[in-house]
Design a protein around this motif. Structure first.
Motif, PDB file in Angstrom:
ATOM      1  N   GLN A   2       1.033  -1.135  -0.111  1.00 51.06           N
ATOM      2  CA  GLN A   2       0.027  -0.055   0.059  1.00 51.06           C
ATOM      3  C   GLN A   2       0.841   1.425  -0.052  1.00 51.06           C
ATOM      4  OE1 GLN A   2      -2.680  -1.539  -0.717  1.00 51.06           O
ATOM      5  NE2 GLN A   2      -3.969  -0.260   0.477  1.00 51.06           N
ATOM      6  N   ARG A   3       0.434   2.139  -0.906  1.00 53.16           N
ATOM      7  CA  ARG A   3       1.305   3.421  -0.909  1.00 53.16           C
ATOM      8  C   ARG A   3       0.403   4.665  -1.135  1.00 53.16           C
ATOM      9  NH1 ARG A   3       6.449   2.294  -5.026  1.00 53.16           N
ATOM     10  NH2 ARG A   3       4.739   1.799  -6.476  1.00 53.16           N
ATOM     11  N   SER A   4       0.950   5.786  -0.596  1.00 50.98           N
ATOM     12  CA  SER A   4       0.343   7.018  -0.835  1.00 50.98           C
ATOM     13  C   SER A   4       1.093   8.044  -1.333  1.00 50.98           C
ATOM     14  CB  SER A   4      -0.270   7.416   0.617  1.00 50.98           C
ATOM     15  OG  SER A   4       1.007   7.609   1.474  1.00 50.98           O
ATOM     16  N   VAL A  50      -3.597   7.608   6.879  1.00 50.05           N
ATOM     17  CA  VAL A  50      -3.655   6.470   5.971  1.00 50.05           C
ATOM     18  C   VAL A  50      -2.390   5.520   6.718  1.00 50.05           C
ATOM     19  CG1 VAL A  50      -4.434   6.921   3.913  1.00 50.05           C
ATOM     20  CG2 VAL A  50      -2.066   7.381   4.242  1.00 50.05           C
ATOM     21  N   CYS A  53       0.633   2.586   5.553  1.00 54.57           N
ATOM     22  CA  CYS A  53       0.984   2.931   4.129  1.00 54.57           C
ATOM     23  C   CYS A  53       2.085   3.623   3.721  1.00 54.57           C
ATOM     24  CB  CYS A  53      -0.497   3.739   3.708  1.00 54.57           C
ATOM     25  SG  CYS A  53      -0.580   3.902   1.808  1.00 54.57           S
ATOM     26  N   LYS A 114      -1.276   2.039 -10.984  1.00 61.16           N
ATOM     27  CA  LYS A 114      -1.159   1.267  -9.512  1.00 61.16           C
ATOM     28  C   LYS A 114      -0.148   1.777  -8.690  1.00 61.16           C
ATOM     29  CE  LYS A 114      -4.053  -2.343 -11.424  1.00 61.16           C
ATOM     30  NZ  LYS A 114      -5.480  -1.832 -10.763  1.00 61.16           N
ATOM     31  N   SER A 117      -2.482   3.733  -3.643  1.00 63.35           N
ATOM     32  CA  SER A 117      -3.611   3.279  -3.156  1.00 63.35           C
ATOM     33  C   SER A 117      -4.218   4.452  -2.340  1.00 63.35           C
ATOM     34  CB  SER A 117      -3.376   1.950  -2.602  1.00 63.35           C
ATOM     35  OG  SER A 117      -2.659   2.050  -1.345  1.00 63.35           O
ATOM     36  N   GLU A 118      -3.589   5.284  -1.969  1.00 64.22           N
ATOM     37  CA  GLU A 118      -4.276   6.532  -1.290  1.00 64.22           C
ATOM     38  C   GLU A 118      -3.648   7.880  -1.919  1.00 64.22           C
ATOM     39  OE1 GLU A 118      -6.483   5.787   1.488  1.00 64.22           O
ATOM     40  OE2 GLU A 118      -6.186   3.479   1.511  1.00 64.22           O
TER      41      GLU A 118
END
Length: 287
Positions: A2-4, A50, A53, A114, A117-118
């Motif tokens: 998960q990455r922001s 988040v 992340c 992609k 995700s945030e």
């Protein structure tokens, strides 16, 4: 994983940040930004919003006049780790253009690839709503961050589109934004120009006379004394790759000196003024 990513509209930050501080919109030239403090605050907010992340990077969107160098603030931001500075332009009316399209393009492309995700978005403009919609279609959650009063400074439909909404209050804004002490006449939106106004048509001397040299030194000293610590840090970073006075200070400094002298400055006087500015900045930084 998960990455922001964080997307910052600098125009909104300065305009609404000044409103939170003073109750009214204040000229950007009258504001001092602590680049390090605002980045720390953005990262802390993202981590709180988040959790678990990884931060990809912070995208910082701003404008610059055609043919002009970046400001000291912009140079300081660009010099920091984890930051991507993206520049639109400022038109003849002092309006920022092209920034919203840059935000939309980056938000959509990162979502499509992609890569995130945030997304944390600090902005208020309706024009970025389409980017939010499309990013959400790719599975990205968008967290909209505003500055008090957020409901009065952000598009209602943008707020409705976001997955979450949050607001920074005055106490938070004070951590990274402040008013510069008045060193002379108030700054104007055109303060980034490098030419002082011509108050009278009296001819200028070919070289700097002693009395005017003293006056120039006095104006430079007073001007630098009114700068915040964050301004001095940004100027030092600006000087790593640039020469002269940063554009957001140059026009204001020239205008104030021309007002004191009572006429437009000649080139040798401008050179001396800018040299005095550097000396005064170095003197303050060496204390």
């Amino acid at each position: 994983m998960q990455r922001s990513a964080i997307f910052v509209d600098a125009g909104y930050l300065f305009a609404q940040g000044s409103t939170a501080l003073t109750g009214n919109k204040v000229s950007r030239a009258s504001l001092s930004l602590s680049a390090r403090s605002v980045i720390e605050e953005l990262k802390a907010f993202c981590l709180q919003k988040v959790q678990d992340c990884t931060l990809l990077r912070i995208y910082w969107y701003d404008g610059v006049r055609s043919g002009s160098a970046m400001s000291a603030d912009q140079t300081a931001i660009a010099d920091m780790d984890d930051i991507k500075l993206r520049l639109g332009f400022i038109n003849g009316q002092g309006q920022q253009k092209g920034v919203d399209s840059l935000i939309v393009t980056d938000l959509i492309e990162l979502a499509r690839q992609k890569a995130i995700s945030e997304a944390v978005l600090l902005s208020g403009d309706e024009d970025v709503r389409v980017g939010v919609q499309i990013a959400q279609n790719y599975g990205v959650r968008v967290h909209l961050l505003g500055i008090h009063p957020a409901r009065g400074s952000q598009s209602p439909t943008l707020r409705q589109e976001a997955d979450t909404t949050s607001e920074w209050d005055k106490l938070t804004v004070e951590k990274f934004l402040s008013l510069r002490a008045a060193a002379g006449s108030p700054a104007t939106p055109e303060a980034t120009v490098s030419q002082a106004p011509d108050p009278v048509i009296e001819p200028a001397p070919a070289k700097v006379v002693q009395s005017e040299s003293v006056l120039i030194a006095s104006v430079a000293s007073s001007f630098v004394a009114g700068l915040q610590e964050a301004d001095l840090q940004a100027i030092e970073i600006f000087w790593k790759d640039n020469r002269g006075v940063p554009p957001e200070f140059d026009g204001k400094l020239l205008a104030q000196t021309a007002e004191k002298v009572g006429r437009r400055l000649e080139k040798p006087e401008m050179q001396e003024l800018r040299s005095r500015f550097r000396e005064e900045v170095n003197r303050r930084r060496s204390r």
